[in-house]
Every structure is written in C-alpha cells, then in structure tokens.
Design a protein around this motif. Structure first.
Motif, short mmCIF file in Angstrom:
data_model
loop_
_atom_site.label_atom_id
_atom_site.label_comp_id
_atom_site.label_asym_id
_atom_site.label_seq_id
_atom_site.Cartn_x
_atom_site.Cartn_y
_atom_site.Cartn_z
N VAL A 92 0.83 -1.20 0.00
CA VAL A 92 0.00 0.00 0.00
C VAL A 92 0.87 1.25 0.00
CG1 VAL A 92 -1.61 1.36 1.37
CG2 VAL A 92 -2.01 -1.07 1.07
N CYS A 93 1.93 1.22 0.78
CA CYS A 93 2.78 2.41 0.91
C CYS A 93 3.78 2.56 -0.23
CB CYS A 93 3.54 2.38 2.23
SG CYS A 93 2.47 2.69 3.63
N ASP A 94 4.03 1.48 -0.95
CA ASP A 94 5.03 1.50 -2.02
C ASP A 94 4.56 0.63 -3.17
OD1 ASP A 94 7.35 2.09 -3.33
OD2 ASP A 94 8.54 0.54 -2.35
N PRO A 95 3.49 1.06 -3.84
CA PRO A 95 2.89 0.23 -4.90
C PRO A 95 3.75 0.26 -6.17
CG PRO A 95 1.78 2.32 -4.80
CD PRO A 95 2.80 2.33 -3.69
N GLU A 96 3.64 -0.80 -6.97
CA GLU A 96 4.36 -0.80 -8.25
C GLU A 96 3.94 0.41 -9.07
OE1 GLU A 96 2.47 -4.49 -8.71
OE2 GLU A 96 3.34 -4.55 -6.69
N PRO A 175 2.37 10.93 -1.09
CA PRO A 175 2.49 9.79 -2.00
C PRO A 175 3.88 9.18 -2.02
CG PRO A 175 1.61 11.74 -3.11
CD PRO A 175 2.19 12.19 -1.82
N ARG A 176 4.86 9.81 -1.38
CA ARG A 176 6.21 9.25 -1.42
C ARG A 176 6.41 8.24 -0.30
NH1 ARG A 176 9.35 14.63 -1.43
NH2 ARG A 176 10.86 13.32 -0.33
N ARG A 177 6.96 7.09 -0.69
CA ARG A 177 7.18 6.01 0.25
C ARG A 177 7.93 6.48 1.50
NH1 ARG A 177 11.25 3.08 1.67
NH2 ARG A 177 12.58 4.19 0.19
N SER A 178 8.96 7.31 1.26
CA SER A 178 9.81 7.73 2.39
C SER A 178 9.05 8.59 3.39
CB SER A 178 11.02 8.49 1.85
OG SER A 178 10.59 9.63 1.13
N ASP A 179 7.95 9.21 2.94
CA ASP A 179 7.15 10.02 3.85
C ASP A 179 6.16 9.18 4.65
OD1 ASP A 179 8.37 12.38 3.11
OD2 ASP A 179 6.93 12.79 1.50
N LEU A 180 5.97 7.95 4.19
CA LEU A 180 4.98 7.09 4.84
C LEU A 180 5.63 6.04 5.73
CD1 LEU A 180 2.63 6.41 1.78
CD2 LEU A 180 2.09 7.85 3.74
N LEU A 184 4.47 4.21 9.34
CA LEU A 184 3.94 2.86 9.13
C LEU A 184 4.67 1.86 10.01
CD1 LEU A 184 2.04 0.96 7.52
CD2 LEU A 184 3.99 0.53 6.00
N ARG A 185 6.00 2.02 10.08
CA ARG A 185 6.78 1.15 10.95
C ARG A 185 6.26 1.24 12.39
NH1 ARG A 185 11.71 -0.87 9.79
NH2 ARG A 185 11.90 0.58 8.05
N THR B 156 5.39 10.47 15.09
CA THR B 156 4.18 10.23 15.89
C THR B 156 3.01 11.07 15.39
OG1 THR B 156 5.60 9.77 17.80
CG2 THR B 156 3.25 10.10 18.22
N ALA B 157 3.30 12.30 14.98
CA ALA B 157 2.22 13.15 14.45
C ALA B 157 1.65 12.55 13.16
CB ALA B 157 2.74 14.56 14.19
N ARG B 158 2.54 12.04 12.33
CA ARG B 158 2.06 11.42 11.08
C ARG B 158 1.30 10.14 11.39
NH1 ARG B 158 5.50 12.68 6.20
NH2 ARG B 158 4.74 14.64 7.13
#
Lengths: 194, 194
Positions: A92-96, A175-180, A184-185, B156-158
């Motif tokens: 979801v966070c890093d879709p093809e 939308p950028r993986r690195s921002d999510l 998510l972790r 944490t905010a995200r």
DNA sequence: GCCATTTTATACTAATTGGTCAAAAACTAC
DNA sequence: GTAGTTTTTGACCAATTAGTATAAAATGGC
C-alpha cells in the motif's frame, strides 16, 4: 439455450468498470465513462448488468472476490502470517504503480462517499472491510498458534483495519514512500509482540 | 456605498452549506440542496459566492478556520497537551450526536472523493489535514517540553493523522463506542511514552 | 424625493444524466 | 432453412444539472 452469444468476457469488463468506479467513485462515474471503458454499448450494458447500482454491486463483489481469494492463498500456506500482513501494508505504501496512491482503497472510498447517500451500497462496502478485518484476525490467530506473536487478536485486527483505512487516506497526503514508512513502521510495531 | 443590504449572515449560511457538503460530499450536493439548506435564492447564492466550486472552497476554509481556532485555544493554555489529543479522539469515537459517525471527517471525505476528480480541491483538503497533523505535532512538542512524553514528534504526528483518517472510516463500520474503544486505546498507547 | 447600486426572486437555458426502446444481427434447436 | 431467442446497436427520452438573465424590491447618498 438459444440466442446470440455475448461478445465480451464478463471478468474483463467488470475489471474495466472497477477501475473507473475505483478512481472516480460511484456518483461521479457516468454511464458514458463506463461504456467507454468497458467497450460496450448502452443496450448491452443494461441488458447484462441491469442498471448502474446493480453494476456497482457486481463490481464490488468482483473486486472483493479477487482480493480475498488472493489474500486467502497468501495466508493459507504461509508459515509467517505476520509477514503476510506486513507485506500487504508495504504494498500500500510502495505500490508498483504510484498512481495507486490517489485511488486509495476501493471499499474505504465507497464507505466515505456513500455513507449518507445510499445506505445499501454503504453496508455492502462496510461488509467487505469487515471481511478484510477478519482476514487480519485469521492471520493473527495463525501467528499465535505458531508462537510467533501474542496479543488480543480481535482488538489488534480492528486496530489494523483502522490503520488500513488510515494509510489509504494518508497516502494521498504523502504519495512518497519515504514520507509514509516511518509512521507505518510505528503502526506495525504491535505485530512484533512475541 | 449605496445599495440594498444582505439579509443573511455569511457565517450562518456557510455553516449550513458545510453541513450539506459534509454529509453528501461535493459532487452529490446539488445547488438545490444548498439553496434549501441555506435559505437562499439562486441569484443570491451565485452573487455572493460565485459558483459551486468557489462556495465549496469558502466552506472548506470556514470549517478549517473554526476547527483550528478551537484546537489552538484548547492546546494553548493546557498543561496536559497529551490529554487534549486523547479527548479529541474520544470525541470522534463517542460524539454527542451519534449521526456524526456517518459523516466522518470533512477533509478526509473530500480527499477521498476528489483525489481523481478535482486536483485543486483535493490539494486544499490535503492541506487542511496537514494542518491538523501539525497541530498534533505542536501538542507533542509541548508535552515533550513539559517532560510528560518522549518520542519522535514528527513520526508520531504522522502516525496520529493516520489514526485520525482511519477511525473516521472505521467509525462508519462500527458506530458503537464500545466497538471502537479497545482498538482506539491500543492506537493511543504511543501517547503514554514517558 | 430621486437616482445609483445592490440584493432578491424567478423564469430560463444548454448540457448532461440514467435509462428505455425498437429494430437489426447472430446464434441454437429442430 | 426456419422459428425462436438473445445480444447488439444507436436513436431517443424525461429529469436533473450548474449556471444565467431579467426584472422587481430595497437601500443609501445627495
């Protein structure tokens, strides 16, 4: 049974229809949009699927069937059910296809849009999200049996469906993986309870 | 300046319009819906607010201004900023008016609906959600300064805005407080890091 | 009181909407 | 081949849509 054969494959045109509904939602999708995407004429569409609402219901079921078949397969054989859940969120966070970000979750979108518009369709989408939640629950139980995880399965499954609903909105914000990834972790730390 | 005066209060009719847009979304709200709710005639509405899109933008800003003014006030004086965040989520899961459940979050709804429909309006709603996230961040920083919490404020905010987006969908699946509370408690455990 | 300006009220419009219909085309059963 | 059945095709329709135009009513400056 006599009569002319269908010249289209149901699975193919339902897939096309689902892409349109997924991207534009229920109300904003016009019959014209559907006709163009499905490569059908008006009569064929109404003859085969009834009306717009009925088509949407069939699309929701089609989409759900495919998704849950895939999920069941992934979890069925796996000896690492926790990993299956994690991979799902990673996708979801890093879709093809990065364009997936703006589409979000088909069912979540439907719930948001239809909650005050069409109770019947909303309930249907809610039911699919509940099925997804029950998939999380099943995976957690499996992990528990394998002594790979401990915790309250029901509460954690409901927590996970909330994360699911959440990232599918947040991914539109970032939308950028690195921002999510960092948040998510953090969200998935509950899966590391041994 | 000569001429007839307005017979309506802008804040009042914008509030009415926001209720309609909040419940039905952007596309499904008709001018007729708006006119009826705002107790305005077509001419007055178009004269005062331009067109539907422009009205929606003004409604979004109106709603955001009110929300963030309230949030700023709540956090400004508070010596327990973590409690402010928790109360906010409690209100979402257990609102005075239970009908709020099916309305969800105005901004989240807008993002979901408009992501593939109107990029300009989507960006606007995204911006408001980011402001909400920055409010979480501010509260966490404040808690840190008071030695009441420790952790990565940005992550944490995200995480919190994701929970926010999530519960605003999950509450449609489970409108009863008792069905939401356990998983919400789990979600907010990160706020107990001392 | 009168004129300029603004708001209000309502009739109107052009485009789009979901959905129907009737006829032609394609097929099966016999 | 023919009758009967189904699908395809594209024209058609009534309702609804966002937005405009026009005229009447209300207001303030002078």
């Amino acid at each position: 049974m006599a009569g002319r054969h269908r010249t289209f494959e149901e699975a193919i045109v339902l897939k096309k229809a689902s892409e349109v509904f997924w991207a534009k939602g229920y109300e904003s999708t016009t019959t014209e949009d559907l006709l163009k995407a499905m490569h059908l004429n008006k009569g064929s569409l109404y003859n085969a699927f009834g009306n717009k609402k009925s088509l949407f219901q069939q699309v929701v079921n089609f989409h759900a069937t495919n998704l849950f078949l895939d999920l069941d397969q992934r979890i069925k054989g796996s000896v690492h059910p926790i990993q299956v859940i994690k991979e799902l969120f990673r996708e979801v966070c890093d879709p093809e296809d990065p364009a997936m970000h703006e589409k979000g979750c088909f069912f979540g979108n439907a719930v948001s849009e239809l909650a005050s518009i069409d109770k019947e369709l909303e309930r249907m989408a809610v039911e699919k999200l509940r099925t997804l939640e029950s998939f999380f629950e099943k995976a957690l139980e499996q992990a528990k049996d394998l002594n790979q995880w401990s915790g309250d399965t029901k509460t954690t499954a409901r927590y996970l469906i909330t994360i699911w609903n959440g990232v599918n909105v947040t991914r539109r914000m970032y939308p950028r993986r690195s921002d999510l990834e960092p948040s998510l972790r953090m969200s998935l730390q509950v899966l590391d309870n041994k």
